[in-house]
Every structure is written in structure tokens, then in C-alpha cells.
Write an enzyme that holds these catalytic residues in place. Structure first.
Site, mmCIF file in Angstrom:
data_model
loop_
_atom_site.group_PDB
_atom_site.id
_atom_site.type_symbol
_atom_site.label_atom_id
_atom_site.label_comp_id
_atom_site.label_asym_id
_atom_site.label_seq_id
_atom_site.Cartn_x
_atom_site.Cartn_y
_atom_site.Cartn_z
ATOM 1 N N ASP A 211 0.683 -1.163 -0.034
ATOM 2 C CA ASP A 211 0.064 -0.045 -0.082
ATOM 3 C C ASP A 211 0.750 1.224 0.036
ATOM 4 O O ASP A 211 0.623 2.062 -0.770
ATOM 5 C CB ASP A 211 -0.881 -0.071 1.213
ATOM 6 C CG ASP A 211 -1.821 1.439 1.143
ATOM 7 O OD1 ASP A 211 -2.178 1.835 0.255
ATOM 8 O OD2 ASP A 211 -1.917 1.876 2.453
ATOM 9 N N HIS B 51 3.636 4.791 -2.813
ATOM 10 C CA HIS B 51 4.066 6.000 -2.413
ATOM 11 C C HIS B 51 5.555 6.301 -2.311
ATOM 12 O O HIS B 51 6.053 7.180 -2.776
ATOM 13 C CB HIS B 51 3.346 6.526 -1.128
ATOM 14 C CG HIS B 51 1.729 6.425 -1.451
ATOM 15 N ND1 HIS B 51 0.969 7.006 -2.441
ATOM 16 C CD2 HIS B 51 1.056 5.279 -0.997
ATOM 17 C CE1 HIS B 51 -0.296 6.491 -2.431
ATOM 18 N NE2 HIS B 51 -0.351 5.667 -1.474
ATOM 19 N N LYS C 278 1.346 1.963 10.670
ATOM 20 C CA LYS C 278 0.224 2.241 11.007
ATOM 21 C C LYS C 278 0.128 2.339 12.522
ATOM 22 O O LYS C 278 0.874 1.189 13.104
ATOM 23 C CB LYS C 278 -0.820 1.519 10.423
ATOM 24 C CG LYS C 278 -2.342 1.751 11.069
ATOM 25 C CD LYS C 278 -3.392 0.669 10.163
ATOM 26 C CE LYS C 278 -4.598 1.214 10.491
ATOM 27 N NZ LYS C 278 -5.751 0.341 9.911
ATOM 28 N N ARG D 190 14.451 12.874 4.387
ATOM 29 C CA ARG D 190 15.528 13.528 4.814
ATOM 30 C C ARG D 190 16.706 13.031 4.016
ATOM 31 O O ARG D 190 17.110 11.994 3.829
ATOM 32 C CB ARG D 190 15.951 12.733 6.444
ATOM 33 C CG ARG D 190 16.856 13.503 7.029
ATOM 34 C CD ARG D 190 17.110 12.828 8.397
ATOM 35 N NE ARG D 190 15.965 12.979 9.195
ATOM 36 C CZ ARG D 190 15.690 12.341 10.419
ATOM 37 N NH1 ARG D 190 16.633 11.497 11.075
ATOM 38 N NH2 ARG D 190 14.528 12.490 10.938
#
Length: 129
Positions: A12, A17, A105, A115
Site C-alpha cells: 500500500d 508512494h 500504522k 531526509r
């Protein structure tokens, strides 16, 4: 989230992402900012990512209480809700530089950050860059 329950945090968040953000950070300057040129450079980075050694470069876990969540139907689920991976891009610019991707989560703090730590390189001249 339904997606995490079904696929886990790796598929996910990390695969979708975080891999995209890593590719944007690591890519070479595209010929233009047009989508096809940016995509071309991101794909070069993703193709250069070394295959993950899951025994050395991956940590996964599931937070305490996940199986008690009433929305989790499979009470034997081993779906990961936390993952940390160390990836390497095998190209001259990023040789030996680890990219650390972490997602979870139900953590103690909500945090989204990129960073970048710059270090001087031997013979790098002004500022090492």
C-alpha cells in the site's frame, strides 16, 4: 484502511508512494519537466534498485491490538502494519548510499519526511559536492 488490511503496508505505502518519492529524490535531472521526461528518469532509478535482501534489509511487524480491531475479519492475519527497508540504487551517483524507507500504522507519532544527509567526498573541492 481497507487497503492496508488487504495488502499490507509494503504494497500500500512503500511500493506505491515511498518508491515514487525515492525515485524523485534519486533521479538525474530530466531533459524537461514534461511528464514523459520525468517518468523516464524515475524509471531509470527504479530499474537500478538492487533486489532486496529480505534477511538483511527488511523489518516487518504488526502492531499490538491489530487483530482485536473489529474491522479485521481474519483474526489469524499476518498482514504487516509496519515495514522498514534499506534499498540501494546501483548507479555511479548513488553507489553504496542506502535509501531507508519506513512506513507504519498506529505509531506514536504521525510523520512524513524526506531526509537527505549530505557528506563530504574525498576530492570534492568546495563543499564536497
Amino acid at each position: 484502511r481497507v487497503v492496508i488490511r488487504r495488502y499490507g503496508i509494503i504494497r500500500d505505502v512503500m511500493q506505491n508512494h515511498l518508491a515514487q518519492v525515492m525515485a524523485l529524490v534519486a533521479m538525474e535531472q530530466p531533459l524537461s519537466l514534461e511528464a514523459r521526461d520525468v517518468k523516464r528518469e524515475k524509471v531509470k532509478v527504479l530499474r537500478a534498485v538492487r533486489p532486496l535482501d529480505a534477511t538483511r534489509d527488511l523489518i516487518v511487524g504488526q502492531y499490538d491490538g491489530y487483530l482485536d480491531d473489529p474491522t479485521v475479519s481474519n483474526k489469524q492475519s499476518v498482514t504487516e502494519t509496519f515495514a522498514a527497508a534499506r534499498l540501494y540504487v546501483d548507479n555511479p551517483r548513488w553507489a553504496g548510499v542506502p535509501f531507508l524507507l519506513t512506513a507504519g500504522k498506529a505509531l506514536s507519532e504521525k510523520l512524513v519526511e524526506v531526509r537527505v544527509v549530505f557528506r563530504r567526498v574525498a576530492g570534492g573541492g568546495r563543499g564536497g559536492a
